[in-house]
Write an enzyme that holds these catalytic residues in place. Structure first.
Site, PDB file in Angstrom:
ATOM      1  N   ALA A  87      26.287  80.239  40.441  1.00 43.58           N
ATOM      2  CA  ALA A  87      26.825  81.425  39.815  1.00 43.58           C
ATOM      3  C   ALA A  87      28.323  81.275  39.298  1.00 43.58           C
ATOM      4  CB  ALA A  87      26.925  81.886  40.981  1.00 43.58           C
ATOM      5  N   ASP A  88      29.170  82.253  38.913  1.00 34.21           N
ATOM      6  CA  ASP A  88      30.010  82.181  38.753  1.00 34.21           C
ATOM      7  C   ASP A  88      31.136  83.134  39.629  1.00 34.21           C
ATOM      8  OD1 ASP A  88      29.665  81.199  35.879  1.00 34.21           O
ATOM      9  OD2 ASP A  88      29.303  83.952  35.781  1.00 34.21           O
ATOM     10  N   GLY A  99      26.324  84.684  34.431  1.00 35.28           N
ATOM     11  CA  GLY A  99      26.579  85.178  32.616  1.00 35.28           C
ATOM     12  C   GLY A  99      27.565  84.081  32.004  1.00 35.28           C
ATOM     13  N   GLU A 107      17.660  84.188  33.405  1.00 31.55           N
ATOM     14  CA  GLU A 107      17.729  83.995  34.786  1.00 31.55           C
ATOM     15  C   GLU A 107      17.325  84.516  35.681  1.00 31.55           C
ATOM     16  OE1 GLU A 107      22.079  83.444  34.348  1.00 31.55           O
ATOM     17  OE2 GLU A 107      21.835  81.187  34.412  1.00 31.55           O
TER      18      GLU A 107
HETATM   19  O1  DER Z   1      25.174  81.232  33.049  1.00 35.38           O
HETATM   20  C1  DER Z   1      25.331  81.243  33.855  1.00 35.38           C
HETATM   21  O2  DER Z   1      24.707  82.494  35.072  1.00 35.38           O
HETATM   22  C2  DER Z   1      25.539  80.035  34.689  1.00 35.38           C
HETATM   23  O3  DER Z   1      24.713  79.707  36.199  1.00 35.38           O
HETATM   24  C3  DER Z   1      26.779  80.671  35.668  1.00 35.38           C
HETATM   25  O4  DER Z   1      26.842  81.875  35.934  1.00 35.38           O
HETATM   26  C4  DER Z   1      27.339  78.533  36.380  1.00 35.38           C
HETATM   27  O5  DER Z   1      27.408  78.161  35.542  1.00 35.38           O
HETATM   28  P1  DER Z   1      28.282  76.357  36.310  1.00 35.38           P
HETATM   29  O6  DER Z   1      27.047  76.150  37.418  1.00 35.38           O
HETATM   30  O7  DER Z   1      28.422  75.351  35.421  1.00 35.38           O
HETATM   31  O8  DER Z   1      29.462  76.589  36.824  1.00 35.38           O
END
Ligand code: DER
Length: 231
Positions: A87-88, A99, A107
């Site tokens: 998640a971000d 995203g 997802e």
């Molecule tokens: O694109 C996405 O939803 C990914 O899950 C992103 O939100 C998390 O990416 P990371 O694990 O590289 O921080």
């Protein structure tokens, strides 16, 4: 940060993958890589009965294949036992902005078919209100034909929307589904459920990066090497 991602992912896999697990959803991004790593280790060393791994992007598909795990798809295995994803940003109610990797459409489809949806992240993603830590806006997957009118509509709603441009490819990012991404900054989001409902109703927005009331567990790798579970 890498160690924090690895610890969160290993802990999540060890707590949610059992000998009963048959179908696993695999998210996208850099953190979920460690979930696949741990799952592959356990498949090799234990008598697990994993029958299928369901990807959420081209990247996830590659991860599954390279790990030697069984690749399949939702139409063959519609009931996912547990899905892992990054998640971000995660708020106090475990609502997420996702995203960052432009994979949020598939997802959300996989997460929506999972009995258990588990987030793995490092300490930077742990927030109270969405939009406070993640400053790049809510990723929206949009139909290319209508991106310019959508930019205007999102501005009228008070956002600061930007069409996501690609690196090392001329023009905008094109998702695995052939669409564009608009990142719409709404500032702090006090009511992500209401915002998600409003955005998804706009013609041309095919999916939002707001995952509300979906994740029931979130594992955060902390700076001191510990793992914090919020559920
Ligand atoms: O694109 C996405 O939803 C990914 O899950 C992103 O939100 C998390 O990416 P990371 O694990 O590289 O921080």
């Amino acid at each position: 940060v890498t160690e924090a991602k690895r610890k969160a992912s290993y802990t999540a896999v060890d707590e949610h993958i059992t000998t009963e697990t048959r179908v696993v959803g695999i998210g996208s991004g850099s953190t979920v890589v460690f979930c696949v790593e741990r799952l592959a280790q356990r498949v090799k060393s234990e008598n697990l009965g994993i029958k299928a791994c369901i990807p959420t992007s081209f990247q996830a598909k590659q991860l599954i294949i390279e790990a030697g795990l069984p690749l399949s798809e939702l139409n063959q295995f519609p009931d996912i036992d547990v899905a892992f994803d990054g998640a971000d940003e995660v708020d106090a109610q475990l609502n997420c902005i996702k995203g960052g990797g432009a994979c949020q459409l598939q997802e959300k489809l996989v997460a929506s078919c999972a009995k258990k949806f588990v987030i793995v992240a490092d300490y930077r993603k742990n927030s109270m209100v969405l939009g406070e830590q993640w400053k790049l806006g809510v990723p929206l997957e949009v139909i290319p034909m209508v991106y310019a009118p959508l930019l205007s509509k999102l501005r009228a709603l008070g956002a600061n929307p930007v069409l996501r441009m690609a690196m090392r490819k001329a023009g905008p990012v094109v998702t695995d589904n052939g669409n564009f991404v608009i990142d719409a900054d709404f500032g702090g989001i006090q009511d992500p459920v209401a915002l998600e409902r409003m955005l998804i109703a706009i013609p041309g927005i095919v999916e939002t990066g707001l995952f509300c009331n979906m994740a029931k567990w979130a594992y955060f790798g902390m700076q001191d090497g510990s793992v914090q579970l919020r559920s």
